[in-house]
Scaffold this motif. Structure first.
Motif, PDB file in Angstrom:
ATOM      1  N   MET A   1       5.127   6.214  -1.769  1.00 17.08           N
ATOM      2  CA  MET A   1       4.548   5.054  -1.069  1.00 17.08           C
ATOM      3  C   MET A   1       5.546   3.899  -1.084  1.00 17.08           C
ATOM      4  O   MET A   1       6.117   3.570  -2.125  1.00 17.08           O
ATOM      5  CB  MET A   1       3.254   4.621  -1.765  1.00 17.08           C
ATOM      6  CG  MET A   1       2.551   3.446  -1.103  1.00 17.08           C
ATOM      7  SD  MET A   1       1.095   2.893  -2.020  1.00 17.08           S
ATOM      8  CE  MET A   1       0.028   4.320  -1.876  1.00 17.08           C
ATOM      9  N   SER A   2       5.784   3.311   0.099  1.00 19.08           N
ATOM     10  CA  SER A   2       6.724   2.199   0.178  1.00 19.08           C
ATOM     11  C   SER A   2       6.117   0.942  -0.433  1.00 19.08           C
ATOM     12  O   SER A   2       4.894   0.855  -0.645  1.00 19.08           O
ATOM     13  CB  SER A   2       7.090   1.930   1.645  1.00 19.08           C
ATOM     14  OG  SER A   2       5.976   1.400   2.332  1.00 19.08           O
ATOM     15  N   GLU A   3       6.980  -0.048  -0.658  1.00 17.73           N
ATOM     16  CA  GLU A   3       6.505  -1.307  -1.216  1.00 17.73           C
ATOM     17  C   GLU A   3       5.523  -1.991  -0.269  1.00 17.73           C
ATOM     18  O   GLU A   3       4.499  -2.541  -0.704  1.00 17.73           O
ATOM     19  CB  GLU A   3       7.686  -2.237  -1.494  1.00 17.73           C
ATOM     20  CG  GLU A   3       7.281  -3.545  -2.161  1.00 17.73           C
ATOM     21  CD  GLU A   3       8.455  -4.434  -2.505  1.00 17.73           C
ATOM     22  OE1 GLU A   3       8.228  -5.610  -2.818  1.00 17.73           O
ATOM     23  OE2 GLU A   3       9.607  -3.949  -2.447  1.00 17.73           O
ATOM     24  N   ARG A   9      -2.152  -1.794   0.567  1.00 20.47           N
ATOM     25  CA  ARG A   9      -3.253  -1.137  -0.137  1.00 20.47           C
ATOM     26  C   ARG A   9      -3.886  -2.084  -1.153  1.00 20.47           C
ATOM     27  O   ARG A   9      -5.108  -2.146  -1.281  1.00 20.47           O
ATOM     28  CB  ARG A   9      -2.716   0.117  -0.829  1.00 20.47           C
ATOM     29  CG  ARG A   9      -3.764   0.930  -1.557  1.00 20.47           C
ATOM     30  CD  ARG A   9      -3.140   2.152  -2.213  1.00 20.47           C
ATOM     31  NE  ARG A   9      -4.140   2.903  -2.943  1.00 20.47           N
ATOM     32  CZ  ARG A   9      -3.861   3.970  -3.694  1.00 20.47           C
ATOM     33  NH1 ARG A   9      -2.614   4.393  -3.798  1.00 20.47           N
ATOM     34  NH2 ARG A   9      -4.819   4.604  -4.334  1.00 20.47           N
ATOM     35  N   HIS A  10      -3.042  -2.823  -1.851  1.00 21.07           N
ATOM     36  CA  HIS A  10      -3.539  -3.790  -2.830  1.00 21.07           C
ATOM     37  C   HIS A  10      -4.393  -4.859  -2.149  1.00 21.07           C
ATOM     38  O   HIS A  10      -5.475  -5.214  -2.644  1.00 21.07           O
ATOM     39  CB  HIS A  10      -2.365  -4.441  -3.567  1.00 21.07           C
ATOM     40  CG  HIS A  10      -2.783  -5.506  -4.533  1.00 21.07           C
ATOM     41  ND1 HIS A  10      -3.319  -5.235  -5.760  1.00 21.07           N
ATOM     42  CD2 HIS A  10      -2.771  -6.865  -4.418  1.00 21.07           C
ATOM     43  CE1 HIS A  10      -3.616  -6.362  -6.385  1.00 21.07           C
ATOM     44  NE2 HIS A  10      -3.287  -7.373  -5.584  1.00 21.07           N
ATOM     45  N   SER A  11      -3.926  -5.368  -1.006  1.00 18.33           N
ATOM     46  CA  SER A  11      -4.665  -6.399  -0.283  1.00 18.33           C
ATOM     47  C   SER A  11      -6.034  -5.903   0.158  1.00 18.33           C
ATOM     48  O   SER A  11      -7.039  -6.619   0.042  1.00 18.33           O
ATOM     49  CB  SER A  11      -3.871  -6.872   0.939  1.00 18.33           C
ATOM     50  OG  SER A  11      -2.695  -7.534   0.535  1.00 18.33           O
TER      51      SER A  11
END
Length: 204
Positions: A1-3, A9-11
């Motif tokens: 998974m890219s940064e 995803r976090h957002s």
């Protein structure tokens, strides 16, 4: 998974948490004066209670403190309140130290009852939005005051919007049942066990 994917995803995850939290908070609309108990063997019971007293002072709300058992030693909280905030917070120290220091049970009982009488007077006064009964649990533990009387008073005479905080180890079950908020301080480590005495700014 890219940064970038990780950030996206976090957002999304945080947005879902925020929505769920706001839904829960929307249902919390009531207000009432709370009965709050701080107990347990860990340090911090009175410290946390005084934090709430200073919050009341900071908001310009009248409050009061009655200290049971304690009294022989000057404390930073008492000095600060009496010197700078006496107009907002009444402070009554009606103890003479722990029972092993006074070695006079009859006097300890008389002082505890006097402190309870003052506490009832301050709680009945609706100008006080919070009353702290510091170390009352010790007086209750030794039966210097009847816990049934304390519970009955809190349930029948405490004004609806007045907060009452009761601190001290070994809170009785009847008081815990009566309370709205109970926190038990757990001791993990304490410097006293390593030979370190009580120190200014930490214990008093």
């Amino acid at each position: 998974m890219s940064e970038d994917e990780d950030l996206a995803r976090h957002s999304m995850k945080m947005a879902k948490k925020k929505a769920a939290r706001e839904k829960i908070m929307a249902t919390k609309t009531d207000e009432k004066g709370l009965v709050i108990v701080h107990t347990g063997k860990g340090k911090g019971k009175s410290t946390a209670a005084f934090g709430m007293i200073f919050r009341h002072i900071a908001h310009g709300r009248k409050c009061a403190v009655v200290q049971f058992i304690k009294g022989a030693m000057a404390t930073g909280e008492r000095n600060l309140i009496e010197e700078r905030f006496a107009d907002l917070c009444e402070f009554h120290t009606l103890g003479e130290g722990f029972t092993w220091e006074t070695q006079d049970k009859a006097r300890d009982i008389a002082m505890a009852k006097a402190a309870w009488d003052k506490a009832k007077e301050l709680i009945r006064d609706e100008r006080n939005s919070m009353v702290l009964l510091d170390e009352i649990n010790i007086a209750l533990r030794y039966d210097y005051i009847d816990v049934a009387e304390v519970v009955e008073f809190l349930e029948s005479e405490k004004p609806a919007m007045t907060h009452v905080v009761l601190t001290g180890r070994n809170a009785k079950e009847a008081l815990i049942e009566c309370a709205d908020l109970v926190t038990e301080m757990e001791m993990v480590k304490h410097p006293f066990r390593s030979g370190i005495k009580a120190q200014i700014g930490v214990e008093y």
